[in-house]
Scaffold this motif. Sequence first.
Motif, short mmCIF file in Angstrom:
data_model
loop_
_atom_site.label_atom_id
_atom_site.label_comp_id
_atom_site.label_asym_id
_atom_site.label_seq_id
_atom_site.Cartn_x
_atom_site.Cartn_y
_atom_site.Cartn_z
N LEU A 200 0.92 -1.28 0.24
CA LEU A 200 -0.19 0.04 -0.04
C LEU A 200 0.95 1.30 0.04
CD1 LEU A 200 -2.80 -1.13 2.68
CD2 LEU A 200 -3.04 -0.96 0.16
N PRO A 201 0.48 2.46 -0.53
CA PRO A 201 1.32 3.79 -0.70
C PRO A 201 1.68 4.10 0.73
CG PRO A 201 -0.52 3.90 -2.16
CD PRO A 201 -0.78 2.46 -1.45
N GLY A 202 2.99 4.29 0.99
CA GLY A 202 3.54 4.73 2.11
C GLY A 202 3.70 3.54 3.33
N GLU A 203 3.25 2.18 3.12
CA GLU A 203 3.52 1.31 3.74
C GLU A 203 4.91 0.96 4.33
OE1 GLU A 203 1.44 -2.29 2.62
OE2 GLU A 203 2.59 -3.51 4.10
N TYR A 204 5.89 0.94 3.50
CA TYR A 204 7.32 0.85 3.76
C TYR A 204 7.90 2.11 4.61
CZ TYR A 204 8.00 -3.64 1.38
OH TYR A 204 8.03 -4.79 0.84
N PRO A 205 7.84 3.19 4.12
CA PRO A 205 8.13 4.48 4.88
C PRO A 205 7.70 4.43 6.29
CG PRO A 205 7.25 5.03 2.70
CD PRO A 205 7.13 3.54 2.76
N GLN A 206 6.39 4.01 6.61
CA GLN A 206 5.98 4.12 7.91
C GLN A 206 6.89 3.14 8.88
OE1 GLN A 206 3.56 5.64 9.37
NE2 GLN A 206 2.34 6.33 7.43
N ILE A 207 7.45 1.86 8.17
CA ILE A 207 8.09 0.99 8.81
C ILE A 207 9.61 1.40 9.14
CG2 ILE A 207 9.03 -1.42 8.88
CD1 ILE A 207 6.59 -2.25 6.92
N VAL A 208 10.16 2.40 7.94
CA VAL A 208 11.70 2.44 8.03
C VAL A 208 11.82 3.72 8.51
CG1 VAL A 208 13.61 3.10 6.41
CG2 VAL A 208 12.03 0.98 5.89
N TYR A 209 11.04 4.92 8.54
CA TYR A 209 11.27 6.16 8.92
C TYR A 209 10.60 6.74 10.11
CZ TYR A 209 13.59 6.16 4.01
OH TYR A 209 14.49 6.00 3.28
N GLU A 210 11.17 7.51 11.12
CA GLU A 210 10.73 8.04 11.95
C GLU A 210 9.58 9.11 11.76
OE1 GLU A 210 11.58 9.84 16.38
OE2 GLU A 210 13.09 9.39 15.20
N HIS A 211 9.92 9.90 10.50
CA HIS A 211 9.03 10.90 10.04
C HIS A 211 8.74 10.79 8.65
CE1 HIS A 211 8.94 13.21 13.73
NE2 HIS A 211 10.37 13.14 13.72
N PRO A 212 8.01 9.81 8.17
CA PRO A 212 7.57 9.40 6.79
C PRO A 212 7.26 10.66 6.15
CG PRO A 212 6.30 8.03 8.11
CD PRO A 212 7.16 8.73 8.83
N GLU A 213 6.55 11.65 6.85
CA GLU A 213 5.91 12.71 6.38
C GLU A 213 6.75 13.53 5.40
OE1 GLU A 213 5.97 12.23 9.46
OE2 GLU A 213 6.47 13.90 10.75
N TYR A 214 8.03 13.37 5.92
CA TYR A 214 9.11 14.31 5.18
C TYR A 214 9.32 13.93 3.73
CZ TYR A 214 9.99 16.47 9.72
OH TYR A 214 9.92 17.31 10.90
N LEU B 8 6.78 8.79 -5.61
CA LEU B 8 5.65 8.32 -6.19
C LEU B 8 4.88 7.12 -5.70
CD1 LEU B 8 7.30 8.75 -9.92
CD2 LEU B 8 5.28 10.18 -8.89
N ASP B 9 3.86 6.85 -5.88
CA ASP B 9 3.24 5.49 -5.16
C ASP B 9 4.09 4.20 -5.71
OD1 ASP B 9 1.82 6.88 -3.69
OD2 ASP B 9 -0.12 6.61 -4.99
N ALA B 10 4.44 4.33 -6.92
CA ALA B 10 5.19 3.20 -7.69
C ALA B 10 6.57 3.75 -8.35
CB ALA B 10 4.50 2.70 -8.85
N SER B 11 7.58 2.77 -8.03
CA SER B 11 8.93 3.19 -8.69
C SER B 11 8.91 2.30 -10.12
CB SER B 11 9.97 2.33 -7.73
OG SER B 11 11.24 2.30 -8.67
N GLY B 12 9.13 3.15 -11.29
CA GLY B 12 8.91 2.57 -12.49
C GLY B 12 9.90 3.13 -13.32
N PRO B 13 9.90 2.12 -14.54
CA PRO B 13 11.10 2.22 -15.61
C PRO B 13 11.10 3.63 -16.22
CG PRO B 13 9.29 0.81 -16.49
CD PRO B 13 8.84 1.26 -15.09
N VAL B 14 12.19 4.07 -16.87
CA VAL B 14 12.47 5.19 -17.54
C VAL B 14 11.26 5.41 -18.73
CG1 VAL B 14 13.84 6.51 -19.14
CG2 VAL B 14 14.81 5.48 -16.85
N SER B 15 10.94 4.11 -19.09
CA SER B 15 10.26 4.01 -20.42
C SER B 15 8.72 4.46 -20.02
CB SER B 15 10.17 2.95 -21.28
OG SER B 15 9.88 1.85 -20.21
N ALA B 16 8.28 4.29 -18.85
CA ALA B 16 6.90 4.62 -18.44
C ALA B 16 6.75 6.40 -18.58
CB ALA B 16 6.81 4.15 -16.88
N HIS B 17 7.76 7.17 -18.63
CA HIS B 17 7.72 8.57 -18.63
C HIS B 17 8.21 9.11 -19.97
CE1 HIS B 17 6.58 8.26 -14.43
NE2 HIS B 17 7.53 7.50 -14.37
N VAL B 18 9.19 8.44 -20.59
CA VAL B 18 9.88 8.95 -21.77
C VAL B 18 10.05 7.98 -22.74
CG1 VAL B 18 10.66 11.28 -20.75
CG2 VAL B 18 12.12 9.32 -20.91
N LYS B 19 10.37 8.24 -24.05
CA LYS B 19 10.89 7.32 -25.06
C LYS B 19 12.21 6.94 -24.88
CE LYS B 19 11.35 6.81 -29.86
NZ LYS B 19 13.16 7.27 -30.16
#
Length: 259
Positions: free
Chosen positions: A100-114, A118-129
């Motif tokens: 779920l968006p934000g699930e890992y940051p909640q576990i790893v960081y004390e202040h995930p609000e900083y 993006l909700d997903a990490s994606g390939p370069v081709s998802a944004h440009v040719k």
Amino acid sequence: MKKTKLAVWKFSSCDGCQLSLLDLEDELLEIAESVDISYFLEASSRLKRGPYDISIIEGSVSTFHDIERIKAIREKSKFLLAVGSCAVFGGVQALRNYTLPGEYPQIVYEHPEYLSALDASGPVSAHVKTDLELRGCPPNKRQILEVLTACLHNKKPDLSSGSVCLECKRKGIVCVMVSKGIPCLGPVTHAGCGALCPACDRGCYGCFGPKETPNTESLSAWISRELGMSREDVLRSFRHINCYALEFCLESIKHEPKN
Ligand code: SF4
Ligand code: SF4
């Protein structure tokens, strides 16, 4: 003679692909005779403004700022080469796309609000040719050299096709899966590394991503039946470095726990 202007850019990544490029060592000196290395922060603080003839991209697009950067780089680059699993498929950081968006940051960081990601990490081709993509974690340095040389001579690069299994056969490597029962993703993984892992008596874990038309279903059935691999381990095999590559993603989903 005007030199080809080369730029190397880092996005969300571990720097391993850039190190593969630097690992060319002797060849880099020869390349530098024809190429003006204009922007390569890992190698030099001497930076030149674009436009660039070739831009090499390492890393996945993971933040809003990344999207702005990759679009700006595309605009000032004639030829855009995405290198490595992160740039081509979203990398290991795409594992968070299955949460779920934000699930890992909640576990790893004390202040995930900083954080602002993006909700997903994606390939370069998802944004440009992209003009070409080189797989691998990291990519094979010989393939990087082949692409750079091909660009300089305006010819098509000679890159491997088929599966890692084919590379095993060409090199005369005895199959670790059949002879030793070591699970191996070689039958469904794209060639290019020269069967590095089977040559060291290890199974392939798919770092070059899916080959053309991979039969992942058949491989999953075989490693479950013949090697006794659990459903969870099959899921983990495909949800790994290239977890966001379509065929590996779909195969991993098939092995999610049934409710
Ligand atoms: S060791 Fe792996 S890659 Fe090599 S032939 Fe066997 S299954 Fe294929
Ligand atoms: S054998 Fe598989 S995991 Fe090993 S380097 Fe090659 S593609 Fe990557």
